[in-house]
Structures are given as structure tokens and as C-alpha cells.
Design a protein around this motif. Structure first.
Motif, PDB file in Angstrom:
ATOM      1  N   ILE A 198       0.906  -1.236  -0.001  1.00  0.00           N
ATOM      2  CA  ILE A 198       0.194  -0.140   0.039  1.00  0.00           C
ATOM      3  C   ILE A 198       0.874   1.329  -0.115  1.00  0.00           C
ATOM      4  O   ILE A 198       0.632   2.112  -0.605  1.00  0.00           O
ATOM      5  CB  ILE A 198      -1.016   0.098   1.168  1.00  0.00           C
ATOM      6  N   LEU A 199       2.055   1.233   0.792  1.00  0.00           N
ATOM      7  CA  LEU A 199       2.805   2.502   1.059  1.00  0.00           C
ATOM      8  C   LEU A 199       3.787   2.515  -0.286  1.00  0.00           C
ATOM      9  O   LEU A 199       4.598   3.440  -0.365  1.00  0.00           O
ATOM     10  CB  LEU A 199       3.545   2.395   2.266  1.00  0.00           C
ATOM     11  N   ASN A 200       3.885   1.588  -1.163  1.00  0.00           N
ATOM     12  CA  ASN A 200       4.908   1.285  -2.181  1.00  0.00           C
ATOM     13  C   ASN A 200       4.213   2.221  -3.294  1.00  0.00           C
ATOM     14  O   ASN A 200       3.456   1.591  -4.075  1.00  0.00           O
ATOM     15  CB  ASN A 200       5.336   0.017  -2.515  1.00  0.00           C
ATOM     16  N   ILE A 201       4.574   3.430  -3.297  1.00  0.00           N
ATOM     17  CA  ILE A 201       4.161   4.344  -4.243  1.00  0.00           C
ATOM     18  C   ILE A 201       5.288   5.015  -5.346  1.00  0.00           C
ATOM     19  O   ILE A 201       6.547   4.949  -4.792  1.00  0.00           O
ATOM     20  CB  ILE A 201       3.182   5.620  -3.875  1.00  0.00           C
ATOM     21  N   LYS A 202       5.105   5.405  -6.588  1.00  0.00           N
ATOM     22  CA  LYS A 202       5.897   6.220  -7.156  1.00  0.00           C
ATOM     23  C   LYS A 202       6.252   7.527  -6.511  1.00  0.00           C
ATOM     24  O   LYS A 202       5.436   8.380  -6.153  1.00  0.00           O
ATOM     25  CB  LYS A 202       5.389   6.246  -8.577  1.00  0.00           C
ATOM     26  N   PRO A 203       7.514   7.809  -6.257  1.00  0.00           N
ATOM     27  CA  PRO A 203       7.899   8.924  -5.412  1.00  0.00           C
ATOM     28  C   PRO A 203       7.242  10.070  -6.446  1.00  0.00           C
ATOM     29  O   PRO A 203       7.625  10.037  -7.551  1.00  0.00           O
ATOM     30  CB  PRO A 203       9.271   9.134  -5.396  1.00  0.00           C
ATOM     31  N   PRO A 204       6.915  11.177  -5.874  1.00  0.00           N
ATOM     32  CA  PRO A 204       6.295  12.317  -6.722  1.00  0.00           C
ATOM     33  C   PRO A 204       7.678  13.042  -7.472  1.00  0.00           C
ATOM     34  O   PRO A 204       8.879  13.206  -6.848  1.00  0.00           O
ATOM     35  CB  PRO A 204       5.931  13.356  -5.677  1.00  0.00           C
ATOM     36  N   ASP A 205       7.320  13.465  -8.491  1.00  0.00           N
ATOM     37  CA  ASP A 205       8.563  14.013  -9.358  1.00  0.00           C
ATOM     38  C   ASP A 205       7.773  15.395  -9.978  1.00  0.00           C
ATOM     39  O   ASP A 205       7.397  15.531 -10.975  1.00  0.00           O
ATOM     40  CB  ASP A 205       8.560  13.108 -10.600  1.00  0.00           C
ATOM     41  N   LEU A 206       8.127  16.367  -9.045  1.00  0.00           N
ATOM     42  CA  LEU A 206       7.387  17.556  -9.185  1.00  0.00           C
ATOM     43  C   LEU A 206       8.435  18.490 -10.153  1.00  0.00           C
ATOM     44  O   LEU A 206       9.766  18.270  -9.938  1.00  0.00           O
ATOM     45  CB  LEU A 206       7.384  18.240  -7.772  1.00  0.00           C
ATOM     46  N   LYS A 207       7.828  19.410 -10.847  1.00  0.00           N
ATOM     47  CA  LYS A 207       8.664  20.381 -11.583  1.00  0.00           C
ATOM     48  C   LYS A 207       8.855  21.707 -10.572  1.00  0.00           C
ATOM     49  O   LYS A 207       7.673  22.097 -10.038  1.00  0.00           O
ATOM     50  CB  LYS A 207       8.116  20.685 -12.990  1.00  0.00           C
ATOM     51  N   ILE A 208       9.900  22.108 -10.368  1.00  0.00           N
ATOM     52  CA  ILE A 208      10.068  23.240  -9.190  1.00  0.00           C
ATOM     53  C   ILE A 208      10.326  24.398 -10.038  1.00  0.00           C
ATOM     54  O   ILE A 208      11.294  24.516 -11.049  1.00  0.00           O
ATOM     55  CB  ILE A 208      11.532  22.864  -8.356  1.00  0.00           C
ATOM     56  N   ILE A 251       2.456  31.891  -6.068  1.00  0.00           N
ATOM     57  CA  ILE A 251       2.056  30.708  -5.457  1.00  0.00           C
ATOM     58  C   ILE A 251       0.414  30.886  -5.682  1.00  0.00           C
ATOM     59  O   ILE A 251      -0.209  29.670  -5.654  1.00  0.00           O
ATOM     60  CB  ILE A 251       2.455  31.153  -3.908  1.00  0.00           C
ATOM     61  N   GLU A 252      -0.193  31.985  -5.737  1.00  0.00           N
ATOM     62  CA  GLU A 252      -1.669  31.992  -5.633  1.00  0.00           C
ATOM     63  C   GLU A 252      -2.213  31.384  -7.065  1.00  0.00           C
ATOM     64  O   GLU A 252      -3.217  30.403  -7.118  1.00  0.00           O
ATOM     65  CB  GLU A 252      -2.111  33.544  -5.566  1.00  0.00           C
ATOM     66  N   ASN A 253      -1.435  31.441  -8.326  1.00  0.00           N
ATOM     67  CA  ASN A 253      -1.665  30.876  -9.530  1.00  0.00           C
ATOM     68  C   ASN A 253      -1.524  29.416  -9.298  1.00  0.00           C
ATOM     69  O   ASN A 253      -2.160  28.661  -9.956  1.00  0.00           O
ATOM     70  CB  ASN A 253      -0.711  31.596 -10.494  1.00  0.00           C
ATOM     71  N   TYR A 254      -0.294  29.099  -8.754  1.00  0.00           N
ATOM     72  CA  TYR A 254      -0.325  27.548  -8.422  1.00  0.00           C
ATOM     73  C   TYR A 254      -1.580  27.022  -7.945  1.00  0.00           C
ATOM     74  O   TYR A 254      -1.859  25.923  -8.304  1.00  0.00           O
ATOM     75  CB  TYR A 254       1.183  27.537  -7.809  1.00  0.00           C
ATOM     76  N   LEU A 255      -1.716  27.611  -6.923  1.00  0.00           N
ATOM     77  CA  LEU A 255      -2.724  27.119  -5.831  1.00  0.00           C
ATOM     78  C   LEU A 255      -4.154  26.877  -6.802  1.00  0.00           C
ATOM     79  O   LEU A 255      -4.928  26.099  -6.519  1.00  0.00           O
ATOM     80  CB  LEU A 255      -3.172  28.004  -4.489  1.00  0.00           C
ATOM     81  N   ALA A 315      -2.881  13.099  -9.187  1.00  0.00           N
ATOM     82  CA  ALA A 315      -1.359  12.907  -8.772  1.00  0.00           C
ATOM     83  C   ALA A 315      -0.678  13.119  -9.889  1.00  0.00           C
ATOM     84  O   ALA A 315       0.350  13.954  -9.939  1.00  0.00           O
ATOM     85  CB  ALA A 315      -1.088  11.778  -7.976  1.00  0.00           C
ATOM     86  N   ASN A 316      -0.844  12.681 -11.068  1.00  0.00           N
ATOM     87  CA  ASN A 316      -0.236  12.702 -12.382  1.00  0.00           C
ATOM     88  C   ASN A 316      -0.146  14.292 -12.874  1.00  0.00           C
ATOM     89  O   ASN A 316       0.897  14.667 -13.281  1.00  0.00           O
ATOM     90  CB  ASN A 316      -0.565  11.746 -13.350  1.00  0.00           C
ATOM     91  N   GLN A 317      -1.455  14.576 -12.763  1.00  0.00           N
ATOM     92  CA  GLN A 317      -1.397  16.114 -13.366  1.00  0.00           C
ATOM     93  C   GLN A 317      -0.751  17.111 -12.517  1.00  0.00           C
ATOM     94  O   GLN A 317      -0.161  17.895 -13.103  1.00  0.00           O
ATOM     95  CB  GLN A 317      -2.921  16.427 -13.564  1.00  0.00           C
ATOM     96  N   LEU A 318      -0.794  16.883 -11.184  1.00  0.00           N
ATOM     97  CA  LEU A 318      -0.296  17.879 -10.262  1.00  0.00           C
ATOM     98  C   LEU A 318       1.336  17.923 -10.574  1.00  0.00           C
ATOM     99  O   LEU A 318       2.046  18.863 -10.358  1.00  0.00           O
ATOM    100  CB  LEU A 318      -0.611  17.580  -8.892  1.00  0.00           C
ATOM    101  N   GLU A 319       1.800  16.816 -10.837  1.00  0.00           N
ATOM    102  CA  GLU A 319       3.324  16.676 -11.104  1.00  0.00           C
ATOM    103  C   GLU A 319       3.668  17.389 -12.234  1.00  0.00           C
ATOM    104  O   GLU A 319       4.883  17.856 -12.247  1.00  0.00           O
ATOM    105  CB  GLU A 319       3.799  15.324 -11.361  1.00  0.00           C
ATOM    106  N   LYS A 320       2.888  17.735 -13.001  1.00  0.00           N
ATOM    107  CA  LYS A 320       3.206  18.365 -14.330  1.00  0.00           C
ATOM    108  C   LYS A 320       3.248  19.949 -14.531  1.00  0.00           C
ATOM    109  O   LYS A 320       3.876  20.544 -15.209  1.00  0.00           O
ATOM    110  CB  LYS A 320       2.181  17.946 -15.726  1.00  0.00           C
ATOM    111  N   ILE A 321       2.511  20.546 -13.483  1.00  0.00           N
ATOM    112  CA  ILE A 321       2.670  21.760 -13.222  1.00  0.00           C
ATOM    113  C   ILE A 321       3.755  22.369 -12.294  1.00  0.00           C
ATOM    114  O   ILE A 321       4.083  21.811 -11.224  1.00  0.00           O
ATOM    115  CB  ILE A 321       1.333  22.554 -12.790  1.00  0.00           C
ATOM    116  N   PRO A 322       4.522  23.459 -12.684  1.00  0.00           N
ATOM    117  CA  PRO A 322       5.914  23.821 -11.789  1.00  0.00           C
ATOM    118  C   PRO A 322       5.251  24.472 -10.541  1.00  0.00           C
ATOM    119  O   PRO A 322       4.246  25.181 -10.547  1.00  0.00           O
ATOM    120  CB  PRO A 322       6.110  24.825 -12.656  1.00  0.00           C
TER     121      PRO A 322
END
Length: 186
Positions: A43-53, A62-66, A112-119
Motif C-alpha cells: 500500500i505504501l509502495n508508491i511512485k515518488p512524486p516527481d515535481l517540476k520546481i 503561489i496564488e496562481n499555482y494554488l 497526482a499525475n497532473q499535479l506533477e506536471k505543473i511547476p
């Protein structure tokens, strides 16, 4: 265990060769304990988040991102019926209706996948890493529940993990609230 207990020849009370039998209760307990441990790890074995920073940490960035992140969450996780209502219905129907969880699993993974795509502004990285992690773990918990016939120990582990994930979501919300409160002070 049967082999290890019988390395040396033994005899029964009449002097005839005999086998030493392992304790089946101990074996069953070990099987269940090991199975639950493995299920929790799965259950805890997940793909680690790959965020664009993004290193733009201005209030506007920050407001635009939120705003964009909230739109992703809302678009993916909106449902006609709440997750709790579906789980309650499944419980009342003796487990019938587990397939109703499948779209919810997919929506958590898609979010989760879509959130990773936005900086993400770097000041927000830890919070968003946690949000993506929780989305994926929630999907894994729900997936384990749907797989009860093939992996009953996994479903048991999932029911225990469900309470913990709800607490994790609540803790994350409190951290978000504190971040936004602090942002509004600046």
C-alpha cells in the motif's frame, strides 16, 4: 519448518520413527503477520512524486499555482456520491459494489499525475510532495479494498490504513492552512 524440526531422527513412545510436527497455530500466525506486513508495504509502495520546481515564490506565483492545483483536484475528485457514501453502501451490501471504487482510484491517480506536471513554487514543494503521496496511497488503499477476493490480507491492511490516511489528509490540510495564513500576512 517441518524439515528443520526433523533434522535428527526421533521416535514415538513405542520406539517407532516419528516426525516432529510444527505448531500449526504458530505457522498460521506467522503467515498472517507476514501477509499483513507485506500488504502494508504494498500500500505504501508508491511512485515518488516527481515535481517540476519553480523558483518563483512570489505571492502571485503561489496564488496562481494554488488556483491551478485546486482546479486539478476539483476536476478529478468531484463525484456524484462521496467516497464515504460508497464505502457505507458497500459495507451494507456485504461487499457488493466494490467496482464503484474503480473510478475513484483512477481519479486519485490522475490528479497526482497532473499535479506533477505543473511547476510548483519551491516554497510549496514539501506540501505538494505530501499531497501527491497521499493521493497515490489513497488509490492503493482503495485498490486493495477492491481486491479482497484475491488478497484478503491486503484488504484487511487497507481498512487499517484507511484511518491513518484520513488523519494524514487532515494533518496536510492544517499545514496548508498555516502556509496560506502565513502567505496572507506578507
Amino acid at each position: 519448518e517441518l524439515i528443520s524440526k526433523n533434522q535428527s531422527p526421533t521416535t514415538d513412545s513405542s520406539g517407532q520413527p516419528a516426525l516432529t510436527m510444527p505448531d500449526v497455530n504458530v505457522m498460521a500466525e506467522k503467515f498472517i503477520t507476514d501477509g499483513l506486513k507485506q500488504a502494508n508495504e504494498n500500500i505504501l509502495n508508491i511512485k515518488p512524486p516527481d515535481l517540476k520546481i519553480s523558483y518563483n515564490n512570489s505571492q502571485t506565483a503561489i496564488e496562481n499555482y494554488l488556483s491551478e492545483a485546486q482546479a486539478i483536484i476539483n476536476n478529478n475528485l468531484k463525484t456524484e456520491i462521496s467516497l464515504f457514501s460508497i464505502l457505507d453502501e458497500i459495507n451494507k451490501n456485504n461487499g457488493a459494489g466494490l467496482e464503484k471504487l474503480l473510478p475513484i482510484i483512477s481519479s486519485h491517480e490522475a490528479a497526482a499525475n497532473q499535479l506533477e506536471k505543473i511547476p510548483v513554487p519551491s516554497d510549496f514543494k514539501n506540501l505538494m510532495t505530501e499531497e501527491i503521496r497521499l493521493l497515490r496511497i489513497t488509490a492503493n488503499i482503495l485498490r486493495s479494498l477492491t481486491n479482497i477476493e484475491n488478497d484478503p490480507l491486503g484488504a484487511i491492511a487497507a481498512t487499517k490504513q484507511f484511518e491513518a490516511i484520513l488523519q494524514s489528509w487532515q494533518d496536510l490540510q492544517e499545514r496548508f492552512d498555516a502556509f496560506i495564513k502565513n502567505l496572507n500576512r506578507t
